[in-house]
Design a protein around this motif. Sequence first.
Motif, PDB file in Angstrom:
ATOM      1  N   GLN A   1      40.325  49.435  50.544  1.00 40.62           N
ATOM      2  CA  GLN A   1      41.681  49.785  50.158  1.00 40.62           C
ATOM      3  C   GLN A   1      41.843  49.714  48.646  1.00 40.62           C
ATOM      4  N   VAL A   2      42.829  50.420  48.154  1.00 42.08           N
ATOM      5  CA  VAL A   2      43.141  50.433  46.733  1.00 42.08           C
ATOM      6  C   VAL A   2      44.479  49.737  46.521  1.00 42.08           C
ATOM      7  N   ASP A   3      44.497  48.752  45.666  1.00 44.56           N
ATOM      8  CA  ASP A   3      45.733  48.045  45.328  1.00 44.56           C
ATOM      9  C   ASP A   3      46.163  48.420  43.922  1.00 44.56           C
ATOM     10  N   LEU A   4      47.451  48.687  43.764  1.00 43.46           N
ATOM     11  CA  LEU A   4      48.011  49.048  42.467  1.00 43.46           C
ATOM     12  C   LEU A   4      49.018  47.986  42.053  1.00 43.46           C
ATOM     13  N   VAL A   5      48.854  47.467  40.859  1.00 43.09           N
ATOM     14  CA  VAL A   5      49.741  46.423  40.348  1.00 43.09           C
ATOM     15  C   VAL A   5      50.446  46.953  39.111  1.00 43.09           C
ATOM     16  N   GLU A   6      51.774  47.042  39.203  1.00 41.63           N
ATOM     17  CA  GLU A   6      52.590  47.602  38.112  1.00 41.63           C
ATOM     18  C   GLU A   6      53.251  46.491  37.318  1.00 41.63           C
TER      19      GLU A   6
ATOM     20  N   ARG B   1      57.287  50.313  28.068  1.00 41.36           N
ATOM     21  CA  ARG B   1      55.928  50.727  28.412  1.00 41.36           C
ATOM     22  C   ARG B   1      55.565  50.157  29.769  1.00 41.36           C
ATOM     23  N   LEU B   2      55.202  51.038  30.673  1.00 37.07           N
ATOM     24  CA  LEU B   2      54.783  50.631  32.003  1.00 37.07           C
ATOM     25  C   LEU B   2      53.255  50.617  32.078  1.00 37.07           C
ATOM     26  N   SER B   3      52.732  49.670  32.854  1.00 38.59           N
ATOM     27  CA  SER B   3      51.296  49.595  33.091  1.00 38.59           C
ATOM     28  C   SER B   3      51.033  49.541  34.583  1.00 38.59           C
ATOM     29  N   CYS B   4      49.917  50.084  34.984  1.00 36.87           N
ATOM     30  CA  CYS B   4      49.508  50.027  36.389  1.00 36.87           C
ATOM     31  C   CYS B   4      47.998  49.895  36.438  1.00 36.87           C
ATOM     32  N   SER B   5      47.540  48.809  37.041  1.00 38.69           N
ATOM     33  CA  SER B   5      46.100  48.587  37.182  1.00 38.69           C
ATOM     34  C   SER B   5      45.693  48.782  38.628  1.00 38.69           C
ATOM     35  N   ALA B   6      44.593  49.498  38.819  1.00 37.68           N
ATOM     36  CA  ALA B   6      44.078  49.764  40.157  1.00 37.68           C
ATOM     37  C   ALA B   6      42.906  48.843  40.451  1.00 37.68           C
ATOM     38  N   TYR B   7      42.937  48.246  41.635  1.00 33.79           N
ATOM     39  CA  TYR B   7      41.848  47.393  42.103  1.00 33.79           C
ATOM     40  C   TYR B   7      41.287  48.056  43.358  1.00 33.79           C
ATOM     41  N   LEU B   8      40.003  48.367  43.294  1.00 36.92           N
ATOM     42  CA  LEU B   8      39.420  49.106  44.407  1.00 36.92           C
ATOM     43  C   LEU B   8      37.988  48.679  44.643  1.00 36.92           C
ATOM     44  N   PRO B   9      37.503  48.889  45.873  1.00 36.40           N
ATOM     45  CA  PRO B   9      36.105  48.553  46.156  1.00 36.40           C
ATOM     46  C   PRO B   9      35.172  49.413  45.322  1.00 36.40           C
ATOM     47  N   THR B  10      33.969  48.933  45.114  1.00 39.91           N
ATOM     48  CA  THR B  10      32.991  49.688  44.317  1.00 39.91           C
ATOM     49  C   THR B  10      32.550  50.963  45.019  1.00 39.91           C
TER      50      THR B  10
END
Length: 129
Positions: free
Chosen positions: A1-6, A19-28
């Motif tokens: 799964q892909v998690d997005l943290v804003e 300024r907005l930021s969004c980091s994606a955490y995903l499996p390799t």
Amino acid sequence: QVDLVESGGGWVQAGGSLRLSCSAYLPTTFSLNDMGWYRQAPEKQRELVAVVSKGGYARYADSVKDRFTISRDNGGNTVYLQMNSLKPEDTAVYFCNAQAEKIATKIIFGDSRYERGYWGRGTQVTVSS
């Protein structure tokens, strides 16, 4: 799964910046394609604000052109939205979106037919007049 943290939403007076930021955490085993921002104001449908491709090509809604800038970090897993000259009509919940796919399916089929979209939880932006 892909998690997005804003992060980065808040309150600002008209003419100000956020300024907005969004980091994606995903499996390799996954890879990211387009990342972008959408927004939804009360009693309105969610609408595209800006999208940036993996290669850095950006496109914007007409309502934010020349005021907002979308960008991605060098690793490609974080997307930013610099919002300048904010207007009260920019008030909305802003959602990060990422299009991702399994690397294996991309190799096997040679295209992104199994790409799917993932959403963050949203961050509130309020612009007062």
